[in-house]
Each structure stands twice: as C-alpha cells, then as structure tokens.
Design an enzyme around this catalytic site. Structure first.
Site, PDB file in Angstrom:
ATOM      1  CB  SER A 107      40.409  45.166  51.115  1.00 37.06           C
ATOM      2  OG  SER A 107      41.439  45.152  52.084  1.00 37.06           O
ATOM      3  CG  ASP A 150      45.265  47.655  56.586  1.00 42.61           C
ATOM      4  OD1 ASP A 150      46.287  47.944  57.233  1.00 42.61           O
ATOM      5  OD2 ASP A 150      45.297  47.252  55.400  1.00 42.61           O
TER       6      ASP A 150
HETATM    7  O1  PMV Z   1      47.179  45.641  53.963  1.00 44.33           O
HETATM    8  P1  PMV Z   1      48.627  45.979  53.932  1.00 44.33           P
HETATM    9  O2  PMV Z   1      49.337  45.521  52.724  1.00 44.33           O
HETATM   10  O3  PMV Z   1      48.898  47.396  54.317  1.00 44.33           O
HETATM   11  O4  PMV Z   1      49.349  45.086  55.092  1.00 44.33           O
HETATM   12  C1  PMV Z   1      48.986  45.237  56.395  1.00 44.33           C
HETATM   13  C2  PMV Z   1      50.177  45.168  57.268  1.00 44.33           C
HETATM   14  C3  PMV Z   1      50.621  43.815  57.757  1.00 44.33           C
HETATM   15  O5  PMV Z   1      51.270  44.071  59.008  1.00 44.33           O
HETATM   16  C4  PMV Z   1      51.611  43.201  56.794  1.00 44.33           C
HETATM   17  C5  PMV Z   1      49.480  42.833  57.963  1.00 44.33           C
HETATM   18  C6  PMV Z   1      48.543  43.183  59.100  1.00 44.33           C
HETATM   19  O6  PMV Z   1      47.426  42.649  59.119  1.00 44.33           O
HETATM   20  O7  PMV Z   1      48.903  43.987  59.978  1.00 44.33           O
END
Ligand code: PMV
Length: 310
Positions: A107, A150
């Site tokens: 995303s 992310d």
């Molecule tokens: O988007 P993902 O599934 O890689 O999750 C991100 C990592 C988390 O620490 C679980 C959430 C966050 O916003 O940091």
C-alpha cells in the site's frame, strides 16, 4: 508519459514494538515494485483524472471514487499539495509486483509511486520528506495507527533504523546479508492485528511494555551486528524476536511451520515480518543455502518465495 515506481520492504526487527515508540529495522526490497504511469488524455474535461489499477480491478474517474479510497486519497492529496487544478485530463495506470497484504509494504509503495508520477508529470516534483508524509497520511486509511516505518523505508529506499516521531536514521551494512522471504499464503490484515495488540496492551500494559522493551534491546544489538558486518549474530536475534512476537500473539501456525522448516534446513535465524497472523516470514541464510532453504519452505507450503541480498 511520466512513470515512477517505489520498492517493497521487509521489517527485519521490531514490528509492533515500533508502534509504541521502540526502534525497528527495515530494508527496501527492490525486486518487487509498484509503478504508476501518468499520461495526458484527450476528449475529457480539464482537471479530470481516470484511474486504472488492473491488479485490483479498478477503472474509475477520480470524482466517482469515495474520498477515503486510498488511491483517490493519495491522488487528491498530491494534487492539493502541488496546487494543481487546471491541468489537462490525466490517466494514472497503477501496476504492482508486490504481493498485497503480506507485510511487503504494497500500500505504501503504491502511494509513493502515484504521488511521484503525478507530481513529476505536473512539473512539481516533491522532496522525499514530503513524499513520505503524504504516503503516511494514506497509510492511516489502510492501517489506522501506522508507525510510519513503511512509508519511510519505501520513500527513502535505504536500510532504516526507525523510531517514530524521531529524525530518521539510515545506516550502512557492514557485509552482504541474504534473506529468503516466504509467503504463508494467509493474508495479514495490518489494521486488525495492530488493533488487537492495542486492545491487549490496554488490558495489561506492564506485560506488553516489558515485551516491547525486550524487542528494543534486540533491535539495538541487531543494528550493531549489521553495521559491523557480523551477520551471524543476527540469526539468534531473529529467533528471539520471533519468540516475543509469539508472546504478542501475532504469529500463526503456518508462519511457525515455515520458520521451523527454514531453521531446520540451515537458516541462521527466522521470524515473521510485518504485522503477522499471516503474510511473510523471513529467514537469514548463508548464500549457498538459498536453494535448500527455499525448496524446504516451498515444500512446507510457502505460496511464494523471494531471495533478497542486502
Ligand atoms: O504493513 P506491515 O504488515 O508490514 O506492518 C507494519 C508493521 C507494524 O509495526 C505491525 C505496524 C506499523 O505501522 O509499524
């Protein structure tokens, strides 16, 4: 036509704890990418935007999409950011080779690809900091209360030692590291998993804070190991991080099976990566073990694997 793209990512250490102010380490995964192409179109009114995203079967005018649709949101916020109103009608075509809902940042990568292609096409390229902030706002739609890791690692396309609300630190790796990513085939819903950790944390803050403190300690040691090129040290740290993620109840039997198989076939360490309860696991390996470990986790049910050199 203007084309721009953004990579996927994996979190090596610190997911979930990072939501509560602890550090996390993430690296870009450049073999998979989201790409956006922007072209002018004739026979449509000025200011109109046609959006096509075949991967999610989306073909629509921007004005027909809900404002909270993540692609509509990032398109509109980019146009607002650069003050674009009276432009020739545009088509944005979005494609991605990043598997969705697996913890690879699909995303955020789509948001960054769209905002880059659109702002460059309209002659208002945005600096990386602004790109990351806009993508962060879009991540809130997907993930509720994202830490920002992310959008940051994907925008800056560098290994990151990330602490939310702190100046971002990129760092270099002292030697090459090889990871295998294995997809459990079960979708990971980041908003749900983060929400349930939040609810559990509210019930028993001292237990959860103690787990997050341990994850922080692991993360600090991992950073030292990565910078010194002492990658063998990372395997046990990954295993310890996985145990703590299991205590947070964000693992799954399938992830644990793949992790176990990776370890027993020679991986130096393995853990889930991302929000968990599905999505990907990662295993640190000696490069010559790639075939053996990849085969083993495929045999154990991984629906997709990718080898990443960092
Ligand atoms: O988007 P993902 O599934 O890689 O999750 C991100 C990592 C988390 O620490 C679980 C959430 C966050 O916003 O940091």
């Amino acid at each position: 036509m203007t084309r721009a793209s953004a990579p996927g990512k994996i979190i090596l250490f610190g997911e979930h704890a990072v939501v509560y102010g602890r550090p996390a380490i993430a690296v870009p995964v450049r073999q998979v990418r989201a790409t956006a192409e922007v072209t002018d179109i004739r026979n449509a009114d000025r200011g109109e935007v046609w959006i096509e995203a075949p991967n999610i079967k989306l073909s629509a005018w921007l004005h027909d999409l809900e404002p909270q649709h993540p692609i509509a949101f990032i398109t509109k916020s980019t146009l607002d950011e650069i003050g674009a109103r009276d432009f020739r009608a545009l088509r944005i075509k979005i494609t991605s080779t990043i598997p969705a809902a697996t913890g690879l940042g699909s995303s955020a990568a789509v948001s960054v690809a769209v905002l880059r292609a659109l702002s460059e096409h309209l002659d208002h390229p945005l600096d990386l900091n602004r790109q990351s902030q806009l993508a962060f706002e879009a991540e809130k739609i997907h993930h509720g209360t994202p830490s920002g890791i992310d959008n940051s690692v994907i925008t800056y396309d560098r290994p990151l030692y990330f602490v939310r609300d702190h100046k971002m630190e990129t760092f270099s790796t002292g030697s090459r590291m090889t990871f295998i990513i294995g997809d459990s085939g079960e979708p990971s819903n980041t908003a749900d998993v983060v929400g349930s950790v939040r609810a559990a944390m509210a019930e028993d803050p001292s237990r959860y804070n103690a787990i997050f403190d341990e994850i922080e300690h692991i993360c600090r040691q991992a950073r030292e190991g990565i910078e010194r090129g002492d990658y063998r040290k990372l395997g046990p740290l990954m295993d310890q991080n996985q145990s703590l993620l299991e205590k947070l109840d964000v693992s799954s039997p399938t992830l644990e099976r793949l992790i176990h198989v990776a370890r027993t076939n020679g991986a130096l360490g393995a853990k889930l990566s991302g929000a968990g309860r599905g999505g990907n696991m990662i295993a640190l390996i000696e490069p010559e073990m790639t075939g053996k470990v990849a085969n083993a986790i495929q045999q154990a049910g991984a629906t997709w694997t990718l080898t990443v050199e960092i």
